[in-house]
Design an enzyme around this catalytic site. Structure first.
Site, PDB file in Angstrom:
ATOM      1  N   MET A 139      -4.415  -7.031  -2.852  1.00  0.00           N
ATOM      2  CA  MET A 139      -4.244  -6.529  -1.506  1.00  0.00           C
ATOM      3  C   MET A 139      -2.862  -7.338  -0.910  1.00  0.00           C
ATOM      4  SD  MET A 139      -5.673  -5.089   1.207  1.00  0.00           S
ATOM      5  CE  MET A 139      -7.104  -4.792   0.537  1.00  0.00           C
ATOM      6  N   HIS A 140      -1.727  -6.446  -0.781  1.00  0.00           N
ATOM      7  CA  HIS A 140      -0.548  -6.822  -0.244  1.00  0.00           C
ATOM      8  C   HIS A 140      -0.308  -5.983   0.955  1.00  0.00           C
ATOM      9  CE1 HIS A 140       1.716  -3.561  -2.176  1.00  0.00           C
ATOM     10  NE2 HIS A 140       0.660  -3.794  -3.237  1.00  0.00           N
ATOM     11  N   ALA A 141       0.615  -5.875   1.491  1.00  0.00           N
ATOM     12  CA  ALA A 141       1.099  -5.197   2.647  1.00  0.00           C
ATOM     13  C   ALA A 141       0.937  -3.563   2.597  1.00  0.00           C
ATOM     14  CB  ALA A 141       2.555  -5.349   2.945  1.00  0.00           C
ATOM     15  N   GLU A 161      -1.425   3.562  -5.844  1.00  0.00           N
ATOM     16  CA  GLU A 161      -0.158   2.711  -6.239  1.00  0.00           C
ATOM     17  C   GLU A 161       0.195   2.934  -7.932  1.00  0.00           C
ATOM     18  OE1 GLU A 161       0.422  -0.711  -3.367  1.00  0.00           O
ATOM     19  OE2 GLU A 161      -0.713  -1.479  -5.250  1.00  0.00           O
TER      20      GLU A 161
END
Length: 90
Positions: free
Chosen positions: A15-17, A89
């Site tokens: 969980m990144h930007a 992603e």
């Protein structure tokens, strides 16, 4: 009523930007409150990108998704699908 489901973080960076923003944008389209809870018990409302980043959840981690409101079932299903797609992603 409230609906819940546990999901796994499958994307490499966790969980990144970028995933936090995708999740934030997704839940805006539903009449429901969406809350995420990591394995340590840290909670974050999905309508706050900063709160989502504070979950500090890595690949392989589990997140409990809880939705409440008029479109809770639809919101939960959409969030689960977003996690399953690895936030597009990979």
């Amino acid at each position: 009523m409230t609906v819940k489901q546990t999901v796994s973080i499958q994307n490499k960076l966790g969980m990144h930007a970028r995933p936090a923003m995708k999740l934030f944008e997704l839940v805006q389209s539903f009449d429901a409150e969406v809350l995420l809870r990591n394995e340590a018990g840290t909670e974050a409302e999905a309508n706050s990108v900063i709160a989502l980043l504070m979950l500090d959840s890595a690949q392989g981690g589990k997140i409990e998704v809880e939705a409440t409101g008029l479109q809770e079932i639809e919101a939960l299903q959409a969030v689960v699908e977003l996690f399953a797609s690895r936030f597009d992603e990979e």
